[in-house]
Design an enzyme around this catalytic site. Structure first.
Site, PDB file in Angstrom:
ATOM      1  N   CYS A 120       7.662 -24.723  16.357  1.00  0.00           N
ATOM      2  CA  CYS A 120       9.014 -25.148  16.755  1.00  0.00           C
ATOM      3  C   CYS A 120       9.518 -24.319  17.937  1.00  0.00           C
ATOM      4  O   CYS A 120      10.030 -24.861  18.915  1.00  0.00           O
ATOM      5  CB  CYS A 120       9.968 -25.022  15.569  1.00  0.00           C
ATOM      6  SG  CYS A 120      11.604 -25.743  15.864  1.00  0.00           S
ATOM      7  N   CYS A 121       9.343 -23.002  17.872  1.00  0.00           N
ATOM      8  CA  CYS A 121       9.755 -22.146  18.982  1.00  0.00           C
ATOM      9  C   CYS A 121       8.942 -22.453  20.237  1.00  0.00           C
ATOM     10  O   CYS A 121       9.463 -22.394  21.353  1.00  0.00           O
ATOM     11  CB  CYS A 121       9.587 -20.680  18.609  1.00  0.00           C
ATOM     12  SG  CYS A 121      10.852 -20.031  17.493  1.00  0.00           S
ATOM     13  N   CYS A 161      18.829 -19.741  16.564  1.00  0.00           N
ATOM     14  CA  CYS A 161      19.109 -21.103  16.116  1.00  0.00           C
ATOM     15  C   CYS A 161      19.687 -21.096  14.704  1.00  0.00           C
ATOM     16  O   CYS A 161      19.389 -20.203  13.901  1.00  0.00           O
ATOM     17  CB  CYS A 161      17.826 -21.939  16.146  1.00  0.00           C
ATOM     18  SG  CYS A 161      17.150 -22.182  17.807  1.00  0.00           S
ATOM     19  N   CYS A 174      17.379 -20.698  11.537  1.00  0.00           N
ATOM     20  CA  CYS A 174      16.521 -19.513  11.461  1.00  0.00           C
ATOM     21  C   CYS A 174      17.281 -18.205  11.642  1.00  0.00           C
ATOM     22  O   CYS A 174      16.694 -17.181  11.997  1.00  0.00           O
ATOM     23  CB  CYS A 174      15.413 -19.623  12.515  1.00  0.00           C
ATOM     24  SG  CYS A 174      14.380 -21.097  12.339  1.00  0.00           S
ATOM     25  N   CYS A 187      10.395 -15.048  18.802  1.00  0.00           N
ATOM     26  CA  CYS A 187      10.298 -16.485  19.076  1.00  0.00           C
ATOM     27  C   CYS A 187       9.145 -16.830  20.009  1.00  0.00           C
ATOM     28  O   CYS A 187       8.806 -17.989  20.180  1.00  0.00           O
ATOM     29  CB  CYS A 187      11.600 -17.010  19.654  1.00  0.00           C
ATOM     30  SG  CYS A 187      12.077 -16.217  21.202  1.00  0.00           S
TER      31      CYS A 187
END
Length: 249
Positions: A132-133, A215, A218, A241
């Protein structure tokens, strides 16, 4: 100021050759004892408009934005908009933009959240936060930084063990350009004192035990005794990240 965020920018070219490894080492030694705004001034004089500042609108970054505005106000400043930021982060962006009459370049992922869910499944951050990062931060940053020769960050040695060896001037092997960390040797107290002294807008979440803000899915509050980044990816082995590698990417 016509806009508080700008989605597009023009490539920069400093016309300067890259620094050698020895020049980077010497510059780091020379600048280690300087004030952060002196490091920014050195970078602006050396790279001109080919230098850019990264801003997440946390404590460190709003302090750097203010310093940069004093010594090189025309320098580009960008932020990574993952579409998952806290409302307070956007509000801080707008307050800072108004206070300094400064536009920030908005860097976005190639995929919307809906497209990401369709391609990789919903809530990817729960199943594979590295992926995702990579999609929402690392890839957009790589595309953006290719137009620059140097970038400035707010990372500090004190923030976490993974950042304990950060230098004021480094070569960024991941993105292929010079990296300036003007606050590397500053303490949290020094950053906060600078913000108070100059009345700089900052994210109010910092006053609610969120020393590091990323985010929404997280990020959690930090408990007494934990390091400043313990609230990021809580319960996972992940600590960064991927923008500032610690062996994860």
């Amino acid at each position: 100021m016509s806009n508080q965020t700008v989605d597009n920018h023009s490539p920069r070219d400093s016309g300067e050759r890259p620094l050698t490894s020895e020049e980077i080492r010497l510059a780091s030694e020379e600048l280690r004892g300087k004030e952060p705004w002196e490091v920014l001034q050195w970078g602006a004089e050396r790279f001109g408009k080919s230098m850019v500042l990264a801003c997440s609108f946390g404590y460190e970054d709003v302090a750097l934005v203010h310093m940069l505005h004093r010594v090189a106000p025309e320098t580009d400043i960008f932020y990574l908009d993952t579409d998952l930021l806290f409302p307070e982060t956007y509000e801080t962006r707008d307050r800072l933009a108004k206070a300094l009459d400064k536009s920030f370049i908005r860097v976005r992922p190639e995929y919307s959240l809906e497209e990401q869910a369709r391609l990789w499944g919903g809530e990817l951050w729960k199943r594979d936060p590295n992926a995702c990062c990579g999609i929402r931060k690392v890839s957009p940053l790589r595309r953006f930084l290719k137009d620059y020769s140097a970038w400035c960050t707010g990372i500090r040695r004190e923030q976490s063990p993974t950042r304990a060896h950060t230098e004021v001037v480094e070569w960024d092997h991941q993105f292929g350009l010079l990296k300036l960390n003007p606050l590397a040797y500053w303490s949290t107290g020094e950053v906060r004192a600078y913000i108070r002294e100059h009345g700089i807008p900052y994210n109010p979440m910092h006053d609610r035990h969120y020393p590091s803000i990323g985010c929404v899915p997280c990020t959690r509050q930090v408990r007494p005794g934990e390091d400043a980044r313990a609230g990021r990816w809580s319960g996972m082995a992940k600590t960064e990240c991927g923008l500032h590698p610690s062996g994860e990417f």
